[in-house]
Enzyme design. Structure first.
Site, short mmCIF file in Angstrom:
data_model
loop_
_atom_site.label_atom_id
_atom_site.label_comp_id
_atom_site.label_asym_id
_atom_site.label_seq_id
_atom_site.Cartn_x
_atom_site.Cartn_y
_atom_site.Cartn_z
N CYS A 197 0.81 -1.22 0.00
CA CYS A 197 0.00 0.00 0.00
C CYS A 197 0.84 1.28 0.00
CB CYS A 197 -0.93 0.01 1.21
SG CYS A 197 -2.04 -1.41 1.27
N CYS B 260 -6.14 5.59 7.34
CA CYS B 260 -6.46 4.19 7.63
C CYS B 260 -7.57 4.05 8.67
CB CYS B 260 -5.21 3.46 8.12
SG CYS B 260 -4.53 4.13 9.66
#
Length: 238
Positions: free
Chosen positions: A199, A224
């Site tokens: 990511c 996140c």
């Protein structure tokens, strides 16, 4: 505490206050993928050598991040409290959705972050009264109103301490250089911040530093869920 009064204090003053009031039920949340956390770890260690630090091991971190964890442990003689997600939750997620399902949709990516990061952090922080982060206001629009001391509703009303909220990136790096603080070696390869390996990517000159996180996404806030102001994570939703 008075949030307005805290705004006038320096990072060292805030950390001294926090350690005096909350240690040992105070912990630094460090990703070992950003220089901010390493600078704060050094500051806290200078004030209180037994100050505590934890890192979330999502199971998909870069090897460079694991190397830094060991370097920090050796440099400071400090145990690093490594926190893992529940294996059963990860297992159920990847069995039902696939190993790299997070590329398929924003919903899937947030689910992965929730299971690997948000839920483990919430479980871990139940044993604490306060925690420290390296959030800075200039990092992103979603962090522009970060207070130096706040209450984290999403984590049960813990005191959330952001001592360098008003620092610039240049000031962080000046501290790192002055005190020879170890940082992630991927910063030298164009990674402003280092999250999970699939990511995170390097960014080019002039690009938004956050553009290297969840780089395939065209929507969302490139967060996140760890630093949501309210409890928006919900259940696991598998």
């Amino acid at each position: 505490f008075d949030p307005e009064e805290m705004e006038s204090r320096s990072a060292t003053e805030i950390l001294t206050w926090a350690i005096g009031n909350y240690h040992p039920r105070l912990v630094l949340s460090a990703s070992f993928g950003a220089p901010e956390g390493m600078a704060l770890l050094d500051m806290m260690h200078r004030i209180e050598p037994t100050s505590r630090v934890f890192v979330l091991d999502t199971g998909r971190l870069h090897a460079a991040t694991f190397d830094l964890i060991d370097r920090v442990r050796d440099r400071y003689g400090k145990p690093i409290e490594v926190v893992f997600p529940h294996a059963e939750d990860v297992q159920q997620m990847v069995r039902s959705k696939g190993m790299n399902h997070f590329y398929e949709s924003l919903e899937n990516r947030k689910l992965c972050c929730r299971i690997r990061k948000v839920e483990p952090m919430r479980r871990y922080l139940r044993d604490f009264d306060a925690y420290v982060t390296g959030l800075r206001r200039e990092q992103s629009p979603t962090r522009s109103d970060t207070e130096k001391v706040d209450l984290d509703v999403g984590n049960g009303g813990l005191v959330k301490i952001n001592p360098i909220a008003d620092w610039s990136h240049e000031r962080v790096m000046a501290y790192v250089r002055e005190f020879e603080v170890p940082i992630n070696r991927l910063h030298a390869k164009g990674y402003p911040s280092v999250g999970c390996e699939p990511c995170t990517r390097a960014v080019g000159p002039g690009e938004d530093p956050r553009s290297g996180r969840w780089w395939w996404e065209t929507e969302g806030t490139r967060e996140c869920g760890l630093h949501e102001k309210d409890d928006q994570a919900g259940g696991l939703g598998i």
